[in-house]
Design a protein around this motif. Sequence first.
Motif, short mmCIF file in Angstrom:
data_model
loop_
_atom_site.label_atom_id
_atom_site.label_comp_id
_atom_site.label_asym_id
_atom_site.label_seq_id
_atom_site.Cartn_x
_atom_site.Cartn_y
_atom_site.Cartn_z
N ILE A 1 0.83 -1.21 0.00
CA ILE A 1 0.00 0.00 0.00
C ILE A 1 0.86 1.27 0.00
O ILE A 1 0.35 2.36 0.18
CB ILE A 1 -0.98 0.00 1.20
CG1 ILE A 1 -0.31 -0.42 2.51
CG2 ILE A 1 -2.15 -0.93 0.94
CD1 ILE A 1 0.34 0.65 3.24
N GLY A 2 2.16 1.11 -0.19
CA GLY A 2 3.02 2.28 -0.25
C GLY A 2 4.47 1.88 -0.27
O GLY A 2 4.82 0.69 -0.46
N GLU A 3 5.35 2.87 -0.09
CA GLU A 3 6.80 2.65 -0.11
C GLU A 3 7.45 3.41 1.02
O GLU A 3 7.02 4.50 1.38
CB GLU A 3 7.39 3.13 -1.44
CG GLU A 3 7.83 2.01 -2.33
CD GLU A 3 8.66 2.49 -3.50
OE1 GLU A 3 9.32 1.65 -4.10
OE2 GLU A 3 8.65 3.70 -3.81
N ALA A 4 8.50 2.78 1.58
CA ALA A 4 9.30 3.43 2.61
C ALA A 4 10.70 3.64 2.10
O ALA A 4 11.25 2.82 1.35
CB ALA A 4 9.32 2.57 3.88
N GLU A 5 11.29 4.75 2.51
CA GLU A 5 12.69 5.05 2.16
C GLU A 5 13.43 5.38 3.44
O GLU A 5 13.07 6.31 4.15
CB GLU A 5 12.74 6.22 1.18
CG GLU A 5 14.14 6.58 0.72
CD GLU A 5 14.14 7.75 -0.23
OE1 GLU A 5 14.66 8.82 0.16
OE2 GLU A 5 13.60 7.61 -1.35
N ILE A 6 14.50 4.59 3.73
CA ILE A 6 15.26 4.77 4.96
C ILE A 6 16.64 5.27 4.60
O ILE A 6 17.36 4.66 3.79
CB ILE A 6 15.37 3.46 5.76
CG1 ILE A 6 13.97 2.88 6.02
CG2 ILE A 6 16.05 3.71 7.09
CD1 ILE A 6 13.58 1.81 5.06
N GLN A 7 17.00 6.38 5.20
CA GLN A 7 18.32 6.97 5.00
C GLN A 7 19.22 6.53 6.15
O GLN A 7 19.01 6.90 7.30
CB GLN A 7 18.22 8.49 4.96
CG GLN A 7 19.55 9.21 4.90
CD GLN A 7 20.21 9.11 3.54
OE1 GLN A 7 19.58 9.42 2.54
NE2 GLN A 7 21.44 8.66 3.50
N PHE A 8 20.22 5.69 5.83
CA PHE A 8 21.20 5.26 6.82
C PHE A 8 22.42 6.16 6.76
O PHE A 8 22.54 7.04 5.90
CB PHE A 8 21.61 3.80 6.58
CG PHE A 8 20.49 2.82 6.78
CD1 PHE A 8 20.07 2.46 8.05
CD2 PHE A 8 19.84 2.25 5.70
CE1 PHE A 8 19.04 1.57 8.24
CE2 PHE A 8 18.81 1.35 5.86
CZ PHE A 8 18.41 1.00 7.14
N ALA A 9 23.33 5.93 7.70
CA ALA A 9 24.58 6.69 7.70
C ALA A 9 25.33 6.42 6.40
O ALA A 9 25.35 5.30 5.89
CB ALA A 9 25.43 6.30 8.90
N PRO A 10 25.98 7.44 5.81
CA PRO A 10 26.75 7.24 4.57
C PRO A 10 27.84 6.19 4.78
O PRO A 10 28.44 6.09 5.84
CB PRO A 10 27.33 8.61 4.29
CG PRO A 10 26.44 9.57 5.02
CD PRO A 10 26.01 8.83 6.24
N LEU A 11 28.07 5.42 3.72
CA LEU A 11 29.06 4.34 3.78
C LEU A 11 29.99 4.48 2.58
O LEU A 11 29.53 4.56 1.44
CB LEU A 11 28.36 2.98 3.77
CG LEU A 11 29.24 1.75 3.91
CD1 LEU A 11 29.97 1.77 5.25
CD2 LEU A 11 28.41 0.49 3.79
N PHE A 12 31.29 4.56 2.90
CA PHE A 12 32.29 4.71 1.83
C PHE A 12 31.98 5.91 0.96
O PHE A 12 32.16 5.90 -0.26
CB PHE A 12 32.38 3.46 0.96
CG PHE A 12 32.67 2.21 1.73
CD1 PHE A 12 33.76 2.14 2.61
CD2 PHE A 12 31.85 1.10 1.60
CE1 PHE A 12 34.00 0.98 3.33
CE2 PHE A 12 32.10 -0.05 2.32
CZ PHE A 12 33.19 -0.13 3.19
N GLY A 13 31.51 6.97 1.60
CA GLY A 13 31.24 8.19 0.86
C GLY A 13 29.96 8.14 0.04
O GLY A 13 29.68 9.09 -0.70
N MET A 14 29.21 7.05 0.14
CA MET A 14 27.98 6.94 -0.65
C MET A 14 26.77 7.03 0.27
O MET A 14 26.80 6.56 1.40
CB MET A 14 27.93 5.59 -1.39
CG MET A 14 29.02 5.38 -2.42
SD MET A 14 28.81 3.81 -3.28
CE MET A 14 29.01 2.66 -1.94
N ASN A 15 25.71 7.63 -0.26
CA ASN A 15 24.44 7.61 0.46
C ASN A 15 23.96 6.18 0.55
O ASN A 15 23.91 5.45 -0.45
CB ASN A 15 23.39 8.45 -0.26
CG ASN A 15 23.52 9.92 0.08
OD1 ASN A 15 24.09 10.26 1.11
ND2 ASN A 15 23.01 10.78 -0.79
N TYR A 16 23.56 5.79 1.79
CA TYR A 16 23.07 4.43 1.99
C TYR A 16 21.56 4.53 2.22
O TYR A 16 21.10 4.81 3.32
CB TYR A 16 23.78 3.80 3.18
CG TYR A 16 23.47 2.34 3.38
CD1 TYR A 16 22.76 1.60 2.42
CD2 TYR A 16 23.87 1.67 4.53
CE1 TYR A 16 22.48 0.27 2.61
CE2 TYR A 16 23.60 0.33 4.73
CZ TYR A 16 22.89 -0.37 3.76
OH TYR A 16 22.61 -1.69 3.96
#
Length: 886
Positions: free
Chosen positions: A146-161
């Motif tokens: 019924i929808g979508e979730a987006e979780i922003q974790f701590a950056p890893l190796f300079g990349m957005n996780y």
Amino acid sequence: MPGLHDIRLRHSASARTATPQNTTEGRTTMAQQRPRRTRFLGRALALAAVIGLGVAAPAQAEDPGLVPGSFKIAVSDTQAGGHPDVLTEFAFKSKPGIFFGMPSTVPVDDPKDVSVDLPPGLVGNPENFPKCSPVKFPQCPVDTQIGEAEIQFAPLFGMNYVVTTPIYNIEPPQGAVAQFAFNGSASVLVQITASVRSDGDFGLSMTTLNTPNILPVLGVKLNFWGVPGDPSHDAVRDRFCEVTQCSVASAYPAAPPYPSGGVKSGIPARPFMIAPSQCGVPTEATIKANTWAFPAFDTQSTTIPAFTGCEKMSFKPRIAVQPTSREAAAPTGLDVDIEIPQNNEPTGVSTPALKQAVVALPEGMVVSPSGSDRLAGCSDAQIGIGNLDKPACPAGSQIGTVKIESPVMGEDLTGSIYLGTQTREQMLRVFLYAEGGGVQLKLPGKIDADPVTGRLTTTFDDQPMLPANKISLSFKSGPRAVLANPSTCGTKTTDTHITSHGGVVATPTDTFEITEGCAKAFAFTPAFNAGTLLPRAGAFSPFTLDVARSDGQPAINGISLELPKGLLAQLKGNIGQRVGTARVAAGPGANPFWLSGPVYLEGPYADAPFSLKVMIHAKAGPIDLGMVVVRQRIYVHPDDARVSVVSDPLPTILHGIPIQLKHLRVSMDKPGFTVNPTSCEPQAVHAAINSAHGNTVPVATRFQVGDCAALELDPELSMTFTGEKEMDEGKHPGVEANLGTIAGNANLKQVKATLPLAVALDPNNAKALCEPAQAAAGGCPAESIVGDATATTPLLDVPVAGPVYFVKGYRTSESGRQIATLPKLFMTLAGQGIKINVWADSSVSGPVGKQKLETTFKDVPDVPISDFKLRINSGDNGILKATADV
């Protein structure tokens, strides 16, 4: 990065929680199926974690929580009642730190509990979609998304996780409204539990407790789709994306490359999100969040623009109001159904929620006093509106049941209707209590009764903005039902005024027929019985009165009573005293409600010399109508001392509650108050009984006492001539007569006094004679006064006394001609407001030349007289003449 979350779960030294779904077997299988390069990187990261190069344990920060201003809620459309996508986002405060041995930005502290309070009316409908069993997570069917979730974790190796994952409609646990879940990483089930703020504004709260801290979370976006089955979501449906690589979420952990869109939901397009049905007012949402190390909540609010387009909403409720009985004036239950058809089309606008319901029952359907037996009231504290406690209302306050069906809930709300306690502002109140599916409703209502007709209008105001497609109220039936049918037959109409939160007003009506007991409404045949309990002549005995009517007949509205001659009361010393008890029964059916109160003897009232005052506290269970005072005038007929009692109209309605008086019992039971006559002749107690419809029915009951022969008669008489100078022959002497009786003797019926031969009647010496018509009208001239009289009775506080008038005498011959006779004596004895007329005939008896003057008091009232004094004046205008030296 694929595989990273699996290694993190198994090896992170800082991991605090794991759910039963995070099995090692599942993670190993997925890691084995991923590319060798990913598995090698994962092992390296795992090794780094083991030797301490993972996420650095956060320091005890002084200000953890949410990033100021990060909490936002955006809707894709502001159409009231529409189905917008609802995007919620928030972020947690961060600081520089180490993540897997690399410099990164990590949260000040790991988030633990997050709760979002949506504004009232912004709801979802999980019942429109299949539900995924938690044991199948994360391999939930695509039609449960019924929808979508987006979780922003701590950056890893300079990349957005960033992890993007479906939000699934999950089977909720017992007592929950709904539950949603998404894969927070490492197959961790992140649950969002939806609850209704039953102790507040009835908006939805979306809560996640004990968030797993597998990876450091910096921010979250939750996008609930307005219409999950809409093809516009196919391109992103059923995807699980970690960093940049996506896989098929429903096939997890076996994850081939995600296809390039085109995944269909497999279900018809139905709405999920429903916008509030209120326009023009911006709404507010609130978030509360804490962290594992800091349990205190950080709170933020955000404003959602006002919704518009209320005029596009359709609101067409239907009403059904039907009694359980079709008998006129009988106690009845009542079933009330309000149906609100819902619009479930994805492109349409939802039906606005009910805000106010005003239901006016048909005129004549009224509160039944019969329902008051064992009835109790529920107080505000006992119902507990505004808290989540179970009601503590007494059992006697339950007057019905309630059921509410909602399209957005999988379980009906059921409960009870309670009668509320009376307040100064509102006499009749009701409370609805219903629960189900984790929702608890406590709704106050009021019932207004028309003060003239008693018509009942029930109002439930400011109802919560929750969808409901049917509200059913059932008021209890049977002899103790709280309602009674109209007293007449025919078609009866219920009127309503129903308002939605969108401002649309509807006025549906419903009718029912009263078909039984119709003839009773036009009949009034009350039963009547009255008399003394001890019918012995001259004895003191309680007097009782009993009046009753049948169901369906008009209520008793008043009574006029005429007692037998000689049935009297001891007024002396009893003014202001309680002399009896009145009991009344009100209400239809076999169980009318009984009330009682004292009867007081009072002094003058209106035009009567004495009165009775009946005081009954009209309190039926929790309904207090106050003290009802009804006065009865007591008259004493001047010719025979017969007593009449005339009641003021009895109340038929109090504060809009029809009394429906059915039975009246009065007992004049004070010892020594009511005394029987000393005549044993058959008599009757007569009455005229009035109905609330205006008819008057004459009734009577036989009355007779016995044991008259046991009464003695031992009077004492003394007679004295007066006026010493008037004793000579030809003069006009006076006379004084004293007659005394003994208490307990029979009352005097006739007294004849014969004067000595030395005196005769001299009517020509009177100054004037009164005409009989003048005497009957109480208008004899003063010149006709020839003496005075005084009578003392033990029943009154003072003697009765008055002048003696000389009245012309007449008799009627057989031919109808009036013939003059000797004048009569007439006196009106008055005292304590009572007037008694006494007549005495004059005649002569004995042989010619020796005839004596006789004075006869005929038909003396059956009243105990302890002393009677009669004085005839002497001298000028004296009516007695000495025929010899007296």
